[in-house]
Write an enzyme that holds these catalytic residues in place. Structure first.
Site, PDB file in Angstrom:
ATOM      1  N   TYR A  43       0.820  -1.204   0.000  1.00  0.00           N
ATOM      2  CA  TYR A  43       0.000   0.000   0.000  1.00  0.00           C
ATOM      3  C   TYR A  43       0.859   1.261   0.000  1.00  0.00           C
ATOM      4  O   TYR A  43       1.551   1.560   0.973  1.00  0.00           O
ATOM      5  CB  TYR A  43      -0.938   0.022   1.205  1.00  0.00           C
ATOM      6  CG  TYR A  43      -1.855  -1.181   1.319  1.00  0.00           C
ATOM      7  CD1 TYR A  43      -2.154  -1.977   0.204  1.00  0.00           C
ATOM      8  CD2 TYR A  43      -2.412  -1.535   2.539  1.00  0.00           C
ATOM      9  CE1 TYR A  43      -2.995  -3.068   0.310  1.00  0.00           C
ATOM     10  CE2 TYR A  43      -3.251  -2.631   2.656  1.00  0.00           C
ATOM     11  CZ  TYR A  43      -3.535  -3.391   1.543  1.00  0.00           C
ATOM     12  OH  TYR A  43      -4.363  -4.493   1.662  1.00  0.00           O
ATOM     13  N   HIS A 101       0.319 -11.967   1.095  1.00  0.00           N
ATOM     14  CA  HIS A 101      -0.666 -11.136   0.406  1.00  0.00           C
ATOM     15  C   HIS A 101      -1.240 -11.833  -0.826  1.00  0.00           C
ATOM     16  O   HIS A 101      -2.439 -11.719  -1.125  1.00  0.00           O
ATOM     17  CB  HIS A 101      -0.010  -9.808   0.024  1.00  0.00           C
ATOM     18  CG  HIS A 101      -0.954  -8.678  -0.140  1.00  0.00           C
ATOM     19  ND1 HIS A 101      -0.551  -7.357  -0.126  1.00  0.00           N
ATOM     20  CD2 HIS A 101      -2.286  -8.629  -0.329  1.00  0.00           C
ATOM     21  CE1 HIS A 101      -1.599  -6.569  -0.300  1.00  0.00           C
ATOM     22  NE2 HIS A 101      -2.658  -7.321  -0.433  1.00  0.00           N
ATOM     23  N   SER A 106     -13.043  -5.170   1.601  1.00  0.00           N
ATOM     24  CA  SER A 106     -14.062  -4.574   0.722  1.00  0.00           C
ATOM     25  C   SER A 106     -15.461  -5.063   1.075  1.00  0.00           C
ATOM     26  O   SER A 106     -16.238  -5.450   0.198  1.00  0.00           O
ATOM     27  CB  SER A 106     -13.747  -4.855  -0.749  1.00  0.00           C
ATOM     28  OG  SER A 106     -12.549  -4.238  -1.135  1.00  0.00           O
ATOM     29  N   PRO A 107     -15.842  -5.045   2.359  1.00  0.00           N
ATOM     30  CA  PRO A 107     -17.171  -5.535   2.753  1.00  0.00           C
ATOM     31  C   PRO A 107     -18.300  -4.621   2.292  1.00  0.00           C
ATOM     32  O   PRO A 107     -19.471  -5.016   2.355  1.00  0.00           O
ATOM     33  CB  PRO A 107     -17.080  -5.575   4.282  1.00  0.00           C
ATOM     34  CG  PRO A 107     -16.106  -4.490   4.614  1.00  0.00           C
ATOM     35  CD  PRO A 107     -15.074  -4.546   3.514  1.00  0.00           C
ATOM     36  N   LEU A 108     -17.944  -3.421   1.814  1.00  0.00           N
ATOM     37  CA  LEU A 108     -18.948  -2.493   1.292  1.00  0.00           C
ATOM     38  C   LEU A 108     -18.921  -2.442  -0.235  1.00  0.00           C
ATOM     39  O   LEU A 108     -19.358  -1.447  -0.832  1.00  0.00           O
ATOM     40  CB  LEU A 108     -18.733  -1.095   1.891  1.00  0.00           C
ATOM     41  CG  LEU A 108     -18.875  -1.037   3.413  1.00  0.00           C
ATOM     42  CD1 LEU A 108     -18.591   0.356   3.942  1.00  0.00           C
ATOM     43  CD2 LEU A 108     -20.259  -1.494   3.852  1.00  0.00           C
ATOM     44  N   PHE A 131     -19.874   0.660  -3.265  1.00  0.00           N
ATOM     45  CA  PHE A 131     -21.195   0.468  -3.869  1.00  0.00           C
ATOM     46  C   PHE A 131     -22.265   0.242  -2.811  1.00  0.00           C
ATOM     47  O   PHE A 131     -23.370   0.809  -2.882  1.00  0.00           O
ATOM     48  CB  PHE A 131     -21.125  -0.718  -4.835  1.00  0.00           C
ATOM     49  CG  PHE A 131     -22.434  -1.075  -5.474  1.00  0.00           C
ATOM     50  CD1 PHE A 131     -22.912  -0.349  -6.554  1.00  0.00           C
ATOM     51  CD2 PHE A 131     -23.171  -2.152  -5.012  1.00  0.00           C
ATOM     52  CE1 PHE A 131     -24.122  -0.683  -7.148  1.00  0.00           C
ATOM     53  CE2 PHE A 131     -24.372  -2.495  -5.599  1.00  0.00           C
ATOM     54  CZ  PHE A 131     -24.853  -1.752  -6.675  1.00  0.00           C
ATOM     55  N   ALA A 140     -22.251   1.217   0.207  1.00  0.00           N
ATOM     56  CA  ALA A 140     -22.398   2.373   1.095  1.00  0.00           C
ATOM     57  C   ALA A 140     -23.343   3.407   0.494  1.00  0.00           C
ATOM     58  O   ALA A 140     -23.599   4.453   1.097  1.00  0.00           O
ATOM     59  CB  ALA A 140     -21.040   3.002   1.376  1.00  0.00           C
TER      60      ALA A 140
END
Length: 337
Positions: free
Chosen positions: A59, A129, A208-210, A214, A216
């Site tokens: 990152y 990763h 990326s649970p949202l 999208f 959210a």
């Protein structure tokens, strides 16, 4: 607040069921926030009771680990620290590009560099990763086991692997967690990995649970995404698919309003019902979104509401693949046939 969902096991610790994915503060979704804003978000997360922060060498090619170290090192005893190796930046034609490399010597070097950037003596949970398919998973996990023996990491995790690879790795050394994309929009872990994690006693950490924003309630106009936003390379956000998915989003938002929750809270609450070993890992660059996300731990989602969500957004109703062909080739997760 008093969370409806109790703390969950992650490696050698128990953590709040909603962690904080730090990637957004340095990487992937266009121009990152200023260092001051990013630090403020991290500190607010800590104040709200978040005790699980997740970063990676990839990152910002080290910048995110430096941010986390610089900001949170004074509070190191208050949280579980997760980072990742196996993808990092290499110099190329005057710039830097990402490279998957699971060789033991690379993993050792990456860990040393991460410890320095994070300003810590030990990383609580250290993920591979990506599985470098040119290196046997047993060899890469063996290298991580040696790092654990040396006291540089406390637990080993894997990211974006299949159940078969997970079991091979677990035979070498116990795997404490698997981190993969999981949300109403992306159900691949339901094929086998969720069940395998439960069987071997590993946590499943959902990034990326949202649905990359999208779920959210955002992303109505994907043409406004910045040129370097990684969602521009994802088929799901191409115009022909996104137009269809917006119809699902409209119905999802309406259901959230009916239940008196924000869309993000509803999506996260659904995720936390998927098993006692599931931990949500949303990320954000905005304090108001962070505060909204954390409230999801107090949402007592009914069986009926969960069933309605399951029927509305799933692998059959969402349009478009989550990754393009080149990215899909890099990962090891199962796909629906």
């Amino acid at each position: 607040m008093s969370p409806f969902h109790s703390q969950r096991r992650l490696g050698y610790a128990t953590v709040f069921p909603i962690g904080f994915g730090c990637m957004n503060l340095s990487h992937a979704y266009g121009t990152p926030p200023s260092p001051e804003t990013a630090a403020a978000v991290l500190l607010r997360a800590l104040d709200l009771g978040v005790d699980h922060f997740d970063t990676a060498a990839l990152y910002g090619f080290g910048a995110n680990e430096e941010l986390v170290g610089r900001t949170l090192a004074p509070f190191r005893s208050k949280f579980t620290l997760a980072s990742k190796c196996g993808i990092s930046g290499v110099k190329f034609d005057g710039g830097v590009r990402r490279a998957i490399d699971g060789r033991p010597e690379t993993l050792r070097q990456t860990c040393e560099e991460s410890l320095r950037r994070l300003q810590t003596d030990v990383i609580d949970l250290y993920y591979l990763h990506r599985w470098d398919k040119s290196v046997a998973i047993e060899e890469s996990v063996g290298a991580l086991a040696r790092l654990k023996q040396q006291g540089k990491i406390r637990a080993i995790g894997l990211s974006e692997v299949s159940a078969a690879t997970l079991e091979r790795a677990h035979a070498v050394h116990p795997i404490a967690a698997v981190q993969s994309e999981y949300s109403l929009c992306t159900r691949n872990p339901e094929i086998a990995v969720l069940e395998t994690c439960l069987k071997i006693g590993a946590a499943f950490v959902a990034f990326s649970p949202l649905g990359r924003g999208f779920l959210a309630g955002g992303l109505q106009d994907v043409t406004r995404l910045e040129p370097k936003d990684l969602r521009r390379s994802m088929p799901r956000f191409e115009a022909q698919h996104h137009t269809l998915n917006l119809k699902l989003q409209e119905r999802f938002i309406a259901l959230a309003q009916l239940l008196h929750y924000s869309p993000a809270q509803l999506a996260l609450a659904w995720l936390l019902t998927r098993g006692p070993h599931v931990i949500a890992l949303p990320g954000t660059t905005r304090i108001e979104h962070l505060e909204d996300n954390i409230q999801a731990a107090a949402v007592p989602l009914t069986t009926d509401a969960a069933a309605r969500l399951d029927a509305l957004i799933n692998q059959h109703t969402i349009s478009g693949n989550r990754y393009n062909a080149a990215t899909q080739a890099e990962i090891d997760t199962e796909n629906f046939s």
